[in-house]
Design an enzyme around this catalytic site. Structure first.
Site, PDB file in Angstrom:
ATOM      1  CB  SER A 159     -13.726 -41.386  -7.087  1.00 39.75           C
ATOM      2  OG  SER A 159     -14.650 -41.663  -5.855  1.00 39.75           O
ATOM      3  CE1 TYR A 172     -12.392 -36.844  -4.698  1.00 40.62           C
ATOM      4  CE2 TYR A 172     -14.261 -38.502  -4.522  1.00 40.62           C
ATOM      5  CZ  TYR A 172     -12.861 -38.192  -4.705  1.00 40.62           C
ATOM      6  OH  TYR A 172     -12.395 -39.207  -4.905  1.00 40.62           O
TER       7      TYR A 172
END
Length: 203
Positions: A159, A172
């Site tokens: 990510s 996250y």
């Protein structure tokens, strides 16, 4: 790895494809529009096995992907990867097949997007379980069979938050930030591979 609804609309796909001199198969977890990747592989002859918790969503995905599949090569298996038992059961299922996976692609994930003051131990554990624990233990269970064949790929879908911080995403970001390091560790795990035939990547 993942669920069949919500943020991820996650599925796990086990894909087999046949080249001229060998049979390779892929264990692929994907979510959202990454289903298109499974569709592309099915189109060129991969056998695709989708896994998720919700059978209705699995059947919907199988129906959609089958429209583009080269052969009758798309099926599904129910699995709940939010439990340790579900993770191990899916890995055991993969290893019980005639040709266990050559390629593992970890792409599932969840981002609850909670502000810092709203994060609880439970929401932290949920995020790190799906984003970090599941891909690690799936890879650890499947890598030895790759090592035996001296051929394998482990690809971790990361990510932007693997490299930079964003608001409302501490769990996250923490989980995705570990992907480059985890990938390097898997390189060490199977270091005895022929280096031209073993690949470990973060995308």
């Amino acid at each position: 790895t993942g669920a069949s609804s919500g943020l991820g609309y996650e599925f796990t796909a086990l894909m087999f494809f046949h080249l001229s001199v060998a049979s390779y198969n892929l264990f692929y977890s994907h979510f959202k529009n990454r289903r298109a990747m499974a569709t592309a592989l099915a189109t060129v002859g991969c056998e695709v096995i989708l896994a998720a918790r919700r059978v209705d969503k699995l059947e919907e995905a199988v129906s959609e992907i089958s429209k583009f599949a080269k052969n009758d090569n798309v099926s599904h298996v129910q699995a709940d990867l939010m439990t340790d038992e579900g993770v191990h059961a899916l890995a055991d299922y993969c290893l019980s097949l005639d040709h266990s996976p050559d390629i593992l692609i970890n792409a599932a994930g969840v981002n609850l997007r909670q502000p810092e003051e709203a994060i609880t131990p439970e929401s932290w554990d949920t995020t790190l379980h799906l984003n970090l624990k599941v891909p690690y233990f799936l890879a650890r269970q499947l890598a030895p069979s790759m090592k035996e064949r001296n051929w394998g790929k482990i690809v971790n879908i990361a990510s932007l938050q693997s490299e930079r911080a964003m608001p409302n995403s501490i769990p996250y970001g923490a989980s995705k930030g570990e992907y480059p390091f985890m990938t390097r560790l898997f390189h060490l795990l199977v270091l005895s591979f022929d280096q031209k035939r073993a690949h470990f990547e973060v995308i």
